[in-house]
Design a protein around this motif. Structure first.
Motif, mmCIF file in Angstrom:
data_model
loop_
_atom_site.group_PDB
_atom_site.id
_atom_site.type_symbol
_atom_site.label_atom_id
_atom_site.label_comp_id
_atom_site.label_asym_id
_atom_site.label_seq_id
_atom_site.Cartn_x
_atom_site.Cartn_y
_atom_site.Cartn_z
ATOM 1 N N THR A 221 4.303 -5.124 2.625
ATOM 2 C CA THR A 221 4.576 -6.214 3.563
ATOM 3 C C THR A 221 5.482 -7.283 2.955
ATOM 4 O O THR A 221 5.790 -8.267 3.623
ATOM 5 C CB THR A 221 3.267 -6.879 4.023
ATOM 6 N N THR A 222 5.908 -7.087 1.706
ATOM 7 C CA THR A 222 6.807 -8.044 1.048
ATOM 8 C C THR A 222 7.838 -7.281 0.226
ATOM 9 O O THR A 222 7.650 -6.100 -0.107
ATOM 10 C CB THR A 222 6.035 -8.987 0.104
ATOM 11 N N SER A 223 8.909 -7.976 -0.143
ATOM 12 C CA SER A 223 9.947 -7.359 -0.975
ATOM 13 C C SER A 223 9.396 -6.964 -2.335
ATOM 14 O O SER A 223 9.768 -5.914 -2.886
ATOM 15 C CB SER A 223 11.122 -8.324 -1.149
ATOM 16 N N ALA A 224 8.509 -7.806 -2.900
ATOM 17 C CA ALA A 224 7.926 -7.484 -4.199
ATOM 18 C C ALA A 224 7.137 -6.189 -4.135
ATOM 19 O O ALA A 224 7.223 -5.342 -5.037
ATOM 20 C CB ALA A 224 7.036 -8.639 -4.670
ATOM 21 N N GLN A 225 6.359 -5.994 -3.062
ATOM 22 C CA GLN A 225 5.611 -4.743 -2.914
ATOM 23 C C GLN A 225 6.549 -3.556 -2.702
ATOM 24 O O GLN A 225 6.289 -2.464 -3.192
ATOM 25 C CB GLN A 225 4.650 -4.862 -1.735
ATOM 26 N N ALA A 226 7.639 -3.776 -1.968
ATOM 27 C CA ALA A 226 8.597 -2.691 -1.752
ATOM 28 C C ALA A 226 9.202 -2.245 -3.079
ATOM 29 O O ALA A 226 9.350 -1.042 -3.347
ATOM 30 C CB ALA A 226 9.688 -3.140 -0.785
ATOM 31 N N ALA A 228 7.847 -2.597 -6.065
ATOM 32 C CA ALA A 228 6.815 -2.002 -6.920
ATOM 33 C C ALA A 228 6.380 -0.633 -6.421
ATOM 34 O O ALA A 228 5.928 0.203 -7.209
ATOM 35 C CB ALA A 228 5.606 -2.938 -6.987
ATOM 36 N N SER A 229 6.526 -0.369 -5.133
ATOM 37 C CA SER A 229 6.015 0.873 -4.562
ATOM 38 C C SER A 229 6.876 2.085 -4.874
ATOM 39 O O SER A 229 6.419 3.221 -4.796
ATOM 40 C CB SER A 229 5.919 0.737 -3.041
#
Length: 490
Positions: A221-226, A228-229
């Motif tokens: 749901t965020t750029s940081a998660q994108a 890291a994923s």
């Protein structure tokens, strides 16, 4: 006699087409062989050369069928592979909005300007639109208003609110509450409203109130998660061939199209939406029913609810709740059959507008396979598939005509001035037509380059080629005219 012959030929052609149609309709796969029917359903994903895809069939609390082929993000596709889910994100946004309604923090009939002060006194009247009208795409906002603000790669926290505020300047296409018009702008506004109500950014609110409580540990749901994923690049399909495309993650686009999830995450989400795995802290059973209930009729077989479509599929006795989703490079389809506690999830790391019908036909055929009714495999759109090739061919013809105009300008004879004049006019007309084609079908050049790069290439080449024809033919006419004036009498 000629008229009679034409009539007989037309009747004969109609009869032949009717016969071919009856022969083409695929027979029902027998209930004793569901595996063959499922393989038939997913075949379009193989035919389209999708680099990585998966399809999952859920029955109650069990996964009864799972297909996964290819690679995504450099790894074989599995239940933990992240995908962007496109407009299926709208159902997540609707779930979050109804969660706030359930808690009394928001009302379905609240005006937009009550929650977004920037839209108070908006000259287009957008401030008077209700939350309900945003959820059902009946706000009056047009599709183009959403496309012009979609897919913006900008991580600044104020981007979502800035894009929402910019909608005060657009002209509404219809009176609010009167007409359905699908637009990402509606859910962009809902995202800004959620941020104002919760006091936090939309992605965080969605994670805390929806995805984490449902156990969707791989949700993005965020750029940081994108980042890291490892979601990786998707693929576009120019001229029918997969080409990697990674434009970047649009954090401001999460409310309408940039939620990410793994297949296992979507299984949990589908079971929650079916009511098989209830979580009343997210949404009560009555809230789910409200969300999935048809609110506005959109066609003879389809209605729109809150973030979900209700669709009557051929061969199935009851409507299903479903939504497709696409970003440049990814495709998703989630279908719910509440009467049978059944769901189908289709994920692919490739997309094109031409391939959309074939991609969107996989999920319905998996549901038909489960119900042992005749399947209806879909093919890519023939017009959209051919359009890039036609545009490239038109550009090639233009280059040939430009070369002929140059040759004519270099020759000494004074003939064919009229033909060159006509060619110059034709060049202007075709160059203008190619340049205006996106607008004629309701899109801008930015959207065409993003969603149909092959068509954008062909149209751009046509503009250049036929612009060159217009210039060279006009120059040739001028040169010939001057030679004619300078020539001695007789």
């Amino acid at each position: 006699m000629v008229i009679g012959m034409r009539t007989r030929l037309a009747v004969a052609a109609s009869a032949l087409l009717a016969l071919l149609a009856t022969l083409w309709v695929p027979p029902a796969w027998p209930a004793a062989d569901p595996a063959a029917a499922q393989q038939r359903a997913v075949q379009p994903l193989r035919d389209l050369d999708v680099p990585g895809w998966t399809a999952v069939v859920v029955q109650g609390d069990r996964v009864v069928a799972r297909f996964a082929e290819g690679r995504a993000g450099g790894r074989p596709v599995s239940g933990s592979t992240p995908f962007l889910v496109g407009s299926v994100s709208k159902s997540f946004t609707a779930t979050l909005v109804l969660n706030l309604v359930q808690e009394g923090q928001l009302g379905l009939d609240d005006r937009v300007d009550r929650r977004l002060p920037d839209l108070r006194g908006a000259p287009n009247g957008l401030g008077a639109v209700s939350v309900r009208q945003l959820l059902t795409h009946t706000s009056g906002l047009s599709r183009s208003a959403g496309l012009e603000r979609a897919d913006v790669v900008d991580d600044r926290p104020e981007t979502l609110r800035r894009l929402a505020s910019s909608l005060r300047e657009v002209t509404l296409a219809s009176e609010p509450g009167t007409t359905y018009a699908y637009s990402d702008a509606n859910y962009l506004l809902l995202g800004a409203i959620v941020e104002q109500v919760t006091g936090t950014d939309f992605g965080r609110a969605l994670r805390e109130r929806v995805t984490d409580p449902l156990g969707m540990s791989g949700a993005i749901t965020t750029s940081a998660q994108a980042d890291a994923s490892g979601v990786g690049a998707g693929n576009r399909l120019p001229f029918g061939r997969a080409r990697p495309f990674d434009r970047g993650y649009s954090q401001s686009g999460v409310p309408y199209g940039y939620v990410g999830a793994t297949p296992d995450d979507l299984v949990r989400y589908a079971r929650f939406q079916l009511g098989v795995a209830p979580n009343t802290s997210v949404l009560s059973s009555s809230g789910l029913a409200t969300m999935q209930r048809a609110q506005v009729r959109t066609s003879a077989t389809q209605s729109y609810g809150f973030g979900w479509r209700t669709t009557q599929l051929d061969g199935l006795p009851r409507p299903v709740v479903e939504h497709t989703g696409a970003t440049p490079g990814f495709f998703t389809h989630v279908l719910l059959d509440p009467a049978n506690d059944r769901a189908v999830i289709v994920l692919a790391n490739a997309y094109s507008e031409a391939a959309a019908p074939a991609l969107a036909g996989v999920g319905p055929d998996l549901l038909r396979a489960a119900a042992a009714v005749p399947q209806q495999p879909m093919s890519p759109d023939p017009v959209l598939s051919a359009a890039p090739w036609v545009a490239v061919a038109l550009a090639a013809v233009g280059l040939v005509c430009a070369a002929l105009a140059v040759r004519a300008g270099l020759r000494r004879d004074r003939r064919r001035r009229a033909a060159l004049t006509a060619l110059a006019v034709l060049g202007v007309v075709l160059a203008a037509l190619a340049a205006l084609t996106p607008r004629l079908v309701g899109y801008g050049w930015r959207e065409v380059r993003l969603w149909a790069p092959d068509l954008a290439l062909g149209l751009g080449a046509s503009v250049v080629a036929w612009g060159a024809v217009a210039v060279t033919a006009a120059v040739a006419v001028v040169v010939r005219t001057r030679r004619g004036r300078a020539a001695p009498p007789g």
